[in-house]
Scaffold this motif. Structure first.
Motif, mmCIF file in Angstrom:
data_model
loop_
_atom_site.group_PDB
_atom_site.id
_atom_site.type_symbol
_atom_site.label_atom_id
_atom_site.label_comp_id
_atom_site.label_asym_id
_atom_site.label_seq_id
_atom_site.Cartn_x
_atom_site.Cartn_y
_atom_site.Cartn_z
ATOM 1 N N VAL A 91 0.691 -1.135 0.039
ATOM 2 C CA VAL A 91 -0.309 -0.192 0.126
ATOM 3 C C VAL A 91 1.175 1.170 0.348
ATOM 4 O O VAL A 91 0.885 2.273 -0.968
ATOM 5 N N HIS A 98 3.001 1.855 -3.578
ATOM 6 C CA HIS A 98 1.975 2.117 -4.004
ATOM 7 C C HIS A 98 1.350 3.602 -4.429
ATOM 8 O O HIS A 98 1.049 4.370 -5.531
ATOM 9 N N TYR A 125 -6.855 -13.288 -0.664
ATOM 10 C CA TYR A 125 -5.935 -13.603 -1.861
ATOM 11 C C TYR A 125 -6.604 -13.789 -3.154
ATOM 12 O O TYR A 125 -6.667 -12.967 -4.297
ATOM 13 N N ALA A 142 -9.108 -11.416 -3.558
ATOM 14 C CA ALA A 142 -9.136 -10.227 -4.096
ATOM 15 C C ALA A 142 -9.043 -10.337 -5.671
ATOM 16 O O ALA A 142 -8.758 -8.722 -6.373
ATOM 17 N N ARG A 143 -8.209 -11.640 -6.174
ATOM 18 C CA ARG A 143 -8.163 -11.178 -7.533
ATOM 19 C C ARG A 143 -9.043 -11.195 -8.217
ATOM 20 O O ARG A 143 -9.892 -11.311 -9.471
ATOM 21 N N ALA A 150 -10.588 -7.415 -8.374
ATOM 22 C CA ALA A 150 -9.399 -7.328 -9.513
ATOM 23 C C ALA A 150 -9.732 -7.377 -10.718
ATOM 24 O O ALA A 150 -9.761 -7.045 -11.449
ATOM 25 N N ASN A 190 -6.744 1.974 -9.572
ATOM 26 C CA ASN A 190 -7.660 1.957 -8.163
ATOM 27 C C ASN A 190 -6.274 0.924 -7.365
ATOM 28 O O ASN A 190 -4.998 -0.015 -7.871
ATOM 29 N N LEU A 191 -6.244 1.165 -6.774
ATOM 30 C CA LEU A 191 -5.309 0.472 -5.404
ATOM 31 C C LEU A 191 -5.093 -1.500 -5.496
ATOM 32 O O LEU A 191 -4.524 -2.023 -5.890
ATOM 33 N N LEU A 192 -6.029 -1.631 -5.143
ATOM 34 C CA LEU A 192 -6.494 -3.353 -5.582
ATOM 35 C C LEU A 192 -6.180 -3.522 -7.115
ATOM 36 O O LEU A 192 -5.295 -4.866 -7.380
ATOM 37 N N SER A 193 -6.281 -3.164 -7.679
ATOM 38 C CA SER A 193 -6.326 -3.539 -9.794
ATOM 39 C C SER A 193 -3.849 -3.616 -9.507
ATOM 40 O O SER A 193 -3.654 -4.602 -10.147
ATOM 41 N N VAL A 201 -1.753 -2.907 -6.913
ATOM 42 C CA VAL A 201 -1.111 -4.465 -6.436
ATOM 43 C C VAL A 201 -1.568 -5.972 -6.790
ATOM 44 O O VAL A 201 -0.459 -6.419 -7.346
ATOM 45 N N VAL A 202 -2.840 -6.323 -6.737
ATOM 46 C CA VAL A 202 -2.999 -7.626 -7.583
ATOM 47 C C VAL A 202 -2.571 -8.146 -8.631
ATOM 48 O O VAL A 202 -1.688 -8.585 -9.279
#
Length: 504
Positions: free
Chosen positions: A79, A82, A280, A283-284, A287, A298-301, A303-304
């Motif tokens: 986080v 990013h 995880y 989250a995938r 995302a 966005n953060l999730l896209s 990071v994942v």
């Protein structure tokens, strides 16, 4: 004087990508804050098991209490990476993060030795580790920002020297205070004054060292960073990569572990491992859905997506890190009970012999960090220029493995210093070589998030050790912690073998 150039001793020249070549004092200022951060980490690593046992915790529960530290790093570093890639303010890009982290870490160090009980100490460990991670991750990327590829090895070697020096001070402070006459024992449920005062000193040193880097460095602006990189590459790097399918498989794997723990009455801390795998997977899936809708920024896209599609070299280094940090985390948790029981003859945390052993562990940890401070710039960097970074790292990790295995046979406190010399060479290489190889092989505009994601392979093995090692100890070696060093030596040898796959 090419060697001196690589160490940054000349100024006034530019590098291959147009960055100014940093001289010695430039390299010094860039990494000096890590000196203070490592004082904090060293105090934590050398004393938290001692604090937990002093507050009444059993040996086989130590690993569970340490879960807070790696779990925090797993969540915080990607986080922070990013957002630090995308930040620009009066303080710059990375400096706002490591300054704020240093402030809260210092406050946590002041509060830790005053924790009224075991749960309060565990909470303070969580706050301390979260804050240290907020500071540490941007510092790793900061070196990559400020230096061109040809100076990466020199930058991370200087950073490792500061890490080693800071750790020597942090690890040895309780012993030094004991030599000065400060009380080294305390009643049950209390923290010895040597540990208490050490944490106060460490908090002040951490904050002042980071403040030095904040005040003496000036980051490159976004326009300057864009000029250093090729425009087409920068545009490509700004996009979040697509997320591959496979989320449901991760969820199934996590649920299978949870079901096994429930059905076979396994140790309940293993629920954490299953929960992380399932999380995880979720989250995938999320995302991937966002990416399909065109919502990629966005953060999730980021990071994942970047984790799932990491560069080939990063994947190879990830396996090396997994084995390396498994061994190191075993060492940090169990060295104090091993040395106290097998060298100083006591497993009772309230005894003078146990606390003498705890202080000697501080000296042992100071030794391996002191060796690292010297080895990184003066031994490993010249060797890497001759035989390559991967081969150098494999050799260093092999020495570290034999250092761990020597604990099985050595019963003399002074002789263990030789073990720590071998471990120190491995530690120096661990702090420099993987990061230099990574920084030179990933897109510069994503260096922060890749450094944060790379930390997953520092954290995941620590979580496994924290959840599994306690179970192994309870069932197979409930009163013989010495066997933890055999595990550490074996997995470090696996790390050395895995490094040979990383040759460029």
């Amino acid at each position: 004087m090419a060697g001196m150039n690589e160490m940054g001793l000349e100024t006034g020249a530019t590098t291959s990508d147009g960055r100014p070549r940093q001289g010695f004092w430039g390299l010094w200022n860039i990494s000096f804050g890590f000196f203070g951060i490592q004082i904090g980490f060293a105090l934590q690593n050398a004393n938290m098991s001692r604090i937990f046992q002093s507050l009444g915790e059993n040996l086989d529960n130590l690993a569970l209490l340490w879960i807070a530290a790696p779990l925090t790093g797993l969540l915080v570093q990607p986080v922070i990476g990013h957002y630090s890639d995308r930040t620009w303010c009066r303080l710059g890009r990375r400096r706002p993060y490591f300054f704020a982290g240093a402030l809260f870490a210092a406050l946590a160090l002041f509060g830790m030795p005053n924790a009224p009980g075991l749960m309060a100490a565990a909470l303070m460990l969580w706050i301390l580790d979260a804050s240290l991670n907020v500071s540490m991750e941007p510092f790793r990327a900061f070196v990559g920002d400020m230096l061109a590829k040809e100076q990466h090895m020199a930058g991370y070697a200087i950073q490792t020297a500061f890490i080693g020096t800071g750790a020597v001070i942090g690890s040895s402070t309780p012993w030094l205070l004991d030599q000065m006459g400060v009380s080294n024992v305390a009643p049950a449920g209390m923290i010895p004054d040597t540990v208490r005062i050490s944490f106060y000193i460490g908090g002040a040193a951490l904050f002042l060292a980071v403040l030095w880097t904040v005040l003496t460095t000036r980051e490159y602006s976004p326009d300057q960073m864009a000029r250093f990189a090729q425009a087409s590459e920068a545009a490509r790097q700004a996009e979040a990569p697509s997320v591959p399918a496979g989320g449901p498989l991760w969820i199934v794997a996590g649920l299978a572990i949870i079901a096994a723990v429930w059905g076979w009455a396994l140790e309940k801390e293993l629920y954490l491992l299953g929960g992380l795998l399932a999380a995880y997977g979720i989250a995938r899936i999320v995302a991937r859905g966002l990416h399909a809708q065109g919502r990629t920024d966005n953060l999730l896209s980021h990071v994942v997506g970047n984790f799932a599609t990491m560069p080939a070299m990063m994947k190879k280094l990830a396996l090396v890190q997994f084995f390396t940090w498994s061994a190191l985390f075993i060492m940090w948790i169990y060295t104090t009970p091993v040395v106290a029981q097998y060298v100083f003859g006591s497993a009772d945390p309230t005894s003078a012999a146990y606390n003498e052993g705890g202080n000697w562990v501080g000296i042992l940890f100071a030794t391996y960090n002191g060796v690292a401070a010297f080895a990184a710039p003066f031994l490993l960097q010249p060797l890497a220029r001759r035989i390559g970074q991967a081969q150098t790292h494999a050799l260093a990790l092999t020495l570290g493995a034999f250092g761990f295995l020597s604990f099985l046979v050595l019963r003399d406190a002074q002789a263990l210093l030789l073990s720590e010399v071998a471990i120190g060479i491995a530690w120096a290489s661990t702090l420099a070589m993987p990061y230099a190889m990574l920084a030179s092989s990933v897109p510069q505009t994503k260096l922060g998030i890749y450094m944060g994601l790379f930390n997953a392979f520092v954290v995941i093995p620590q979580l496994l050790v924290a959840t599994v090692m306690g179970t192994i100890m309870r069932h197979f070696f409930p009163t013989e912690p010495i066997w933890t060093m055999a595990f550490a030596g074996a997995v470090m040898l696996l790390a050395a073998l895995a490094t040979l796959r990383c040759r460029d």
